[in-house]
Design a protein around this motif. Structure first.
Motif, mmCIF file in Angstrom:
data_model
loop_
_atom_site.group_PDB
_atom_site.id
_atom_site.type_symbol
_atom_site.label_atom_id
_atom_site.label_comp_id
_atom_site.label_asym_id
_atom_site.label_seq_id
_atom_site.Cartn_x
_atom_site.Cartn_y
_atom_site.Cartn_z
ATOM 1 N N PRO A 2 0.815 -1.226 0.000
ATOM 2 C CA PRO A 2 0.000 0.000 0.000
ATOM 3 C C PRO A 2 0.846 1.272 0.000
ATOM 4 C CG PRO A 2 -0.072 -1.082 2.150
ATOM 5 C CD PRO A 2 0.699 -1.981 1.229
ATOM 6 N N ARG A 3 0.288 2.341 -0.551
ATOM 7 C CA ARG A 3 0.952 3.648 -0.583
ATOM 8 C C ARG A 3 0.339 4.533 0.507
ATOM 9 N NH1 ARG A 3 4.247 6.495 -3.762
ATOM 10 N NH2 ARG A 3 4.273 4.823 -5.291
ATOM 11 N N TYR A 4 1.244 5.138 1.301
ATOM 12 C CA TYR A 4 0.824 6.063 2.353
ATOM 13 C C TYR A 4 1.448 7.427 2.104
ATOM 14 C CZ TYR A 4 -0.802 1.954 4.813
ATOM 15 O OH TYR A 4 -1.463 0.804 5.154
ATOM 16 N N TYR A 5 0.720 8.451 2.512
ATOM 17 C CA TYR A 5 1.164 9.838 2.351
ATOM 18 C C TYR A 5 1.381 10.422 3.738
ATOM 19 C CZ TYR A 5 -0.745 8.841 -2.217
ATOM 20 O OH TYR A 5 -1.004 8.257 -3.423
ATOM 21 N N LEU A 6 2.508 11.096 3.947
ATOM 22 C CA LEU A 6 2.849 11.668 5.248
ATOM 23 C C LEU A 6 2.867 13.191 5.138
ATOM 24 C CD1 LEU A 6 4.211 8.717 5.083
ATOM 25 C CD2 LEU A 6 5.412 9.454 7.100
ATOM 26 N N ASP A 7 1.722 13.801 5.434
ATOM 27 C CA ASP A 7 1.619 15.256 5.433
ATOM 28 C C ASP A 7 2.223 15.776 6.734
ATOM 29 O OD1 ASP A 7 0.091 15.001 3.066
ATOM 30 O OD2 ASP A 7 -1.755 14.825 4.232
ATOM 31 N N PHE A 14 1.859 23.922 6.771
ATOM 32 C CA PHE A 14 1.407 22.588 6.388
ATOM 33 C C PHE A 14 2.033 22.208 5.049
ATOM 34 C CE2 PHE A 14 -1.535 19.615 4.397
ATOM 35 C CZ PHE A 14 -1.711 18.693 5.418
ATOM 36 N N VAL A 15 2.590 21.007 4.971
ATOM 37 C CA VAL A 15 3.159 20.509 3.711
ATOM 38 C C VAL A 15 2.410 19.238 3.325
ATOM 39 C CG1 VAL A 15 5.218 19.654 2.543
ATOM 40 C CG2 VAL A 15 5.426 21.483 4.232
ATOM 41 N N PHE A 16 1.753 19.301 2.190
ATOM 42 C CA PHE A 16 0.951 18.197 1.674
ATOM 43 C C PHE A 16 1.847 17.249 0.882
ATOM 44 C CE2 PHE A 16 -1.849 16.413 -1.616
ATOM 45 C CZ PHE A 16 -2.875 15.922 -0.839
ATOM 46 N N ASP A 17 1.845 15.970 1.249
ATOM 47 C CA ASP A 17 2.630 14.956 0.547
ATOM 48 C C ASP A 17 1.814 14.432 -0.622
ATOM 49 O OD1 ASP A 17 4.143 12.804 -0.324
ATOM 50 O OD2 ASP A 17 4.000 11.674 1.538
ATOM 51 N N ASP A 18 2.200 14.806 -1.824
ATOM 52 C CA ASP A 18 1.463 14.334 -2.999
ATOM 53 C C ASP A 18 2.163 13.178 -3.703
ATOM 54 O OD1 ASP A 18 3.552 15.844 -3.944
ATOM 55 O OD2 ASP A 18 2.362 17.012 -5.349
ATOM 56 N N VAL A 19 3.280 12.681 -3.135
ATOM 57 C CA VAL A 19 4.025 11.567 -3.727
ATOM 58 C C VAL A 19 3.756 10.272 -2.969
ATOM 59 C CG1 VAL A 19 6.315 10.684 -4.284
ATOM 60 C CG2 VAL A 19 5.827 13.124 -4.541
ATOM 61 N N GLY A 20 3.926 10.292 -1.657
ATOM 62 C CA GLY A 20 3.689 9.121 -0.830
ATOM 63 C C GLY A 20 4.827 8.113 -0.898
ATOM 64 N N ILE A 52 2.566 14.854 12.027
ATOM 65 C CA ILE A 52 2.606 14.103 10.776
ATOM 66 C C ILE A 52 1.277 13.378 10.677
ATOM 67 C CG2 ILE A 52 3.648 12.200 9.504
ATOM 68 C CD1 ILE A 52 6.321 12.959 10.722
ATOM 69 N N GLU A 53 0.569 13.625 9.593
ATOM 70 C CA GLU A 53 -0.712 12.985 9.362
ATOM 71 C C GLU A 53 -0.534 11.971 8.245
ATOM 72 O OE1 GLU A 53 -3.638 16.047 8.818
ATOM 73 O OE2 GLU A 53 -3.068 16.998 10.705
ATOM 74 N N VAL A 54 -0.753 10.706 8.587
ATOM 75 C CA VAL A 54 -0.598 9.626 7.619
ATOM 76 C C VAL A 54 -1.968 9.329 7.021
ATOM 77 C CG1 VAL A 54 0.143 7.243 7.267
ATOM 78 C CG2 VAL A 54 1.266 8.651 9.018
ATOM 79 N N ARG A 55 -1.997 9.206 5.708
ATOM 80 C CA ARG A 55 -3.249 8.871 5.029
ATOM 81 C C ARG A 55 -2.960 7.910 3.890
ATOM 82 N NH1 ARG A 55 -3.126 12.092 0.478
ATOM 83 N NH2 ARG A 55 -1.617 13.771 0.703
ATOM 84 N N ASP A 56 -3.986 7.184 3.519
ATOM 85 C CA ASP A 56 -3.892 6.341 2.335
ATOM 86 C C ASP A 56 -4.900 6.871 1.326
ATOM 87 O OD1 ASP A 56 -6.359 5.442 3.235
ATOM 88 O OD2 ASP A 56 -5.643 3.445 3.802
ATOM 89 N N ASP A 57 -5.166 6.127 0.282
ATOM 90 C CA ASP A 57 -6.098 6.615 -0.746
ATOM 91 C C ASP A 57 -7.527 6.765 -0.223
ATOM 92 O OD1 ASP A 57 -4.141 6.885 -2.717
ATOM 93 O OD2 ASP A 57 -4.294 4.769 -3.276
#
Length: 87
Positions: A2-7, A14-20, A52-57
């Motif tokens: 799975p791909r996770y994004y760490l904002d 705030f820095v938005f992670d658009d790569v993951g 750090i906010e971790v999110r998936d799709d």
């Protein structure tokens, strides 16, 4: 895997992670990322609120928060004391 994004956020920035990243365990990666993040920004700070906010799709899965408060500014000479010269 799975791909996770760490904002990240640092006080109000705030820095938005658009790569993951593709990882098996987002908990371990979030803990490591917070340690690196804090190490890089805390020296010389009086007040820092890091997250750090971790999110998936599908959406958010974890939020790691670190708050630091110092009553006096940190400086390179902290802990040193003057020694009078004999005269």
């Amino acid at each position: 895997m799975p791909r996770y994004y760490l904002d990240t956020s640092d006080n109000e920035n705030f820095v938005f992670d658009d790569v993951g990243v593709e990882i098996a365990s987002f908990e371990r990666e979030a803990s490591r990322a917070m340690a690196d993040f804090a190490k890089d920004v805390l020296l010389g700070s009086e007040v820092r609120n890091l997250a750090i906010e971790v999110r998936d799709d599908a959406g958010p899965v974890l939020r790691v928060v670190f708050a630091s408060r110092s009553s006096t500014p940190l400086c390179a000479d902290a802990g040193r004391r003057a020694i009078p010269l004999a005269g």
